[in-house]
Every structure is written in structure tokens, then in C-alpha cells.
Design a protein around this motif. Sequence first.
Motif, PDB file in Angstrom:
ATOM      1  N   ARG A 298      36.453 -71.514   3.604  1.00  0.00           N
ATOM      2  CA  ARG A 298      37.858 -71.446   4.017  1.00  0.00           C
ATOM      3  C   ARG A 298      38.446 -70.069   3.749  1.00  0.00           C
ATOM      4  O   ARG A 298      39.592 -69.796   4.113  1.00  0.00           O
ATOM      5  N   LEU A 299      37.659 -69.183   3.120  1.00  0.00           N
ATOM      6  CA  LEU A 299      38.084 -67.784   3.020  1.00  0.00           C
ATOM      7  C   LEU A 299      38.037 -67.168   4.412  1.00  0.00           C
ATOM      8  O   LEU A 299      37.100 -67.377   5.168  1.00  0.00           O
ATOM      9  N   GLU A 300      39.033 -66.398   4.731  1.00  0.00           N
ATOM     10  CA  GLU A 300      39.135 -65.872   6.098  1.00  0.00           C
ATOM     11  C   GLU A 300      38.035 -64.870   6.431  1.00  0.00           C
ATOM     12  O   GLU A 300      37.585 -64.786   7.558  1.00  0.00           O
ATOM     13  N   HIS A 301      37.601 -64.094   5.438  1.00  0.00           N
ATOM     14  CA  HIS A 301      36.708 -62.980   5.758  1.00  0.00           C
ATOM     15  C   HIS A 301      35.463 -63.006   4.876  1.00  0.00           C
ATOM     16  O   HIS A 301      35.066 -61.996   4.305  1.00  0.00           O
ATOM     17  N   LEU A 302      34.847 -64.170   4.754  1.00  0.00           N
ATOM     18  CA  LEU A 302      33.653 -64.283   3.937  1.00  0.00           C
ATOM     19  C   LEU A 302      32.554 -63.360   4.436  1.00  0.00           C
ATOM     20  O   LEU A 302      31.941 -62.632   3.659  1.00  0.00           O
ATOM     21  N   ASP A 303      32.290 -63.347   5.736  1.00  0.00           N
ATOM     22  CA  ASP A 303      31.214 -62.505   6.255  1.00  0.00           C
ATOM     23  C   ASP A 303      31.523 -61.028   6.079  1.00  0.00           C
ATOM     24  O   ASP A 303      30.658 -60.216   5.755  1.00  0.00           O
ATOM     25  N   ALA A 304      32.808 -60.644   6.256  1.00  0.00           N
ATOM     26  CA  ALA A 304      33.188 -59.239   6.071  1.00  0.00           C
ATOM     27  C   ALA A 304      33.012 -58.823   4.618  1.00  0.00           C
ATOM     28  O   ALA A 304      32.553 -57.710   4.319  1.00  0.00           O
TER      29      ALA A 304
END
Length: 332
Positions: A298-304
Amino acid sequence: MSATQLFYLLKWEAGTPPMVDDVLVAHLHKMRSWTRELFWFASCNGLDHAWQTNRDVEPDERTLLDPWVFHRLKEATSGLSEHGCRTAIQAIAAAEKRDRSPWMLGDSIEVDFDSDICRRMEIGSSTMSLPAEAFSDEQRERVFDKLQAALAMIDVAAPLAGRLIRNATRTIICRKHSLDILAAETDPNDIGELRILNPQLDRYTVVDLVDTLIHESLHNFFAMYELQHGSFVAYEQSAQLRPVSPWSGNPIPYNAFTHAILIYFALFHFYLKLYRTSAEFDRRRVESLLAKCARGFRLEHLDACLRECGKSPSWLFDLYRVMSDDVRAAYA
């Protein structure tokens, strides 16, 4: 690795992605190759007559998938020497002579309560660093009944998960200690082994064992894959470069974080399937586990965030993003 196969495997969709069995087939081929190399080296150096009878057949599948045989074969073939070969072939001989455990889970997984290997000490291990204490007969029965109930629950909710567990895990080490500690782990040096500390305690519930079987068997599965194809992490790791896990709140090695993302995605979808079955389980506990698994995605920018921490194949980052979108949509 096929990102498409992996995505549907970890959602436990109907049908069997080829990789579920292909990873095991490749692992067995690797073990046979290492064994042939070992016997060749021994024969060329005149070692076999001293401590090995001549062999006409290769070790069987059960022996080749023995975690302790894997451990010794890996050590021996990393740098062939008389001592390494002697130790590895002795491990093979011991595994061939060892009787099957009377406690067999799912027909292929041996539950070990008291062998010498089970009682060994390993400094730094969360389960094997404490001296082993003896299980009573009643405690063995209770642990095995809980493991059977856990695997049955998995087979009903997601048969593909049950298949993966049987492919990836061959021995469950049960360790008892008087300290009131629960733990479970695997070690990539002992592929196929799953270790559990204090499963006899009432607070180690059937649902907790479901979580352990899936979580740790996936670690074994990924260790098999990485042995063949190399690590998901494409750079030398550093103790100073550790992303903080949104699931535990702890800084962990990047390769462990890579596995965690895949495993928590798999657990999230398993609990969705379990929740929809008519099986008897603690629904509040499963709801809590669902929320825990969803947390990181649910973190918006896990991949970033992970792109900044290290280098992995681009398909893996794309897969993280798709997984995050999938969990957020399912958990909305």
C-alpha cells in the motif's frame, strides 16, 4: 524467470505454471551432476576404495533431495578436495541408510524431532542456536496433528500452494526449548529444510503453521531457482545498504527484501482464498495477517524506493509495481 508465471503462481491461480515443477526438476539435475562429479573425482584420485564401495546406481531422489546431502555436496563441489569428497559421500551413504521418519507429512515431507542433524547447533540461527530439548510423545502427536491440519487447510484453499510446499520442502526440523520463543526459518545452504522452534506451544496455532509452511517453502523454492540462475540481486550487497521492511519495520539485506516482496504477495492471496472457504479457522487472526501482508504494497512508491536501494532485473521492478497495484485493488 517468467514474470507472468511467477505472478500467477503467487496468486495461486487454477492450473499449474510449468515453473512449479521445472524448478524441482532442474534442482534434481543439479544434485545428480554434483554427485557424478564427486564420484569421478574420488575415482580419479584413488579415494573410493578407502571409504566407498563401487556404485552401479546413482542415489535415489529422496537422498538427492535430503537437505544435509545438499549442504555437503555444495561444500564439496565448490572446491574439490579429499576431505570435502569424503564428507559429502559419507553424508550420501548416511542418508541412504537412514530410515524414513515415522512422521510423514503430505507423503513426502519428513518431520524430524530428534535425529542428530535435527539436534545440531548453529550459532546465529534463530531456531538452532538453543540446545535442543526432548519432545514428549504427547507433544510429538500434537505438533504432527497441527502440521497435518495446516497442510490440509492449504490444500483446500490453494492446491497449488500445497504442491509447491511438497516440491520445495523435504524435511521439517522441530526444535523444542524452554524459553518461550517462537521462530521459523530456512537456510539457502540447506535447501529443502524448514526449521521450527517450539511448535508444541499452544500459541503456535494451526494458522501460524500455515503461514510458516508457505512462507518458508517459498524461500526454499526461490533458493532452488537462484542456485540455477543466479540471485535476483545483481550487485554485491553491503551491510550499509538495507531497505526497511514495511512488514517488520527492520532493515534487512536487499536479497531478503526481494524474497519478502514475493512471499508477502503470495501470502496475501492465499489468505484471500482461505477467507472465502468454509474451513474452520480464527477469522480475526486471518484478517490481521491479510492486513499485515497488504501493508507493504500500500506504499505508493515501493518499486521506486527499491530502485534506489539496488540493482535487479527490470522485469522484477515491473513485477513489484504490478503486485502493488493488484494488492491495493484487492484490499480496497
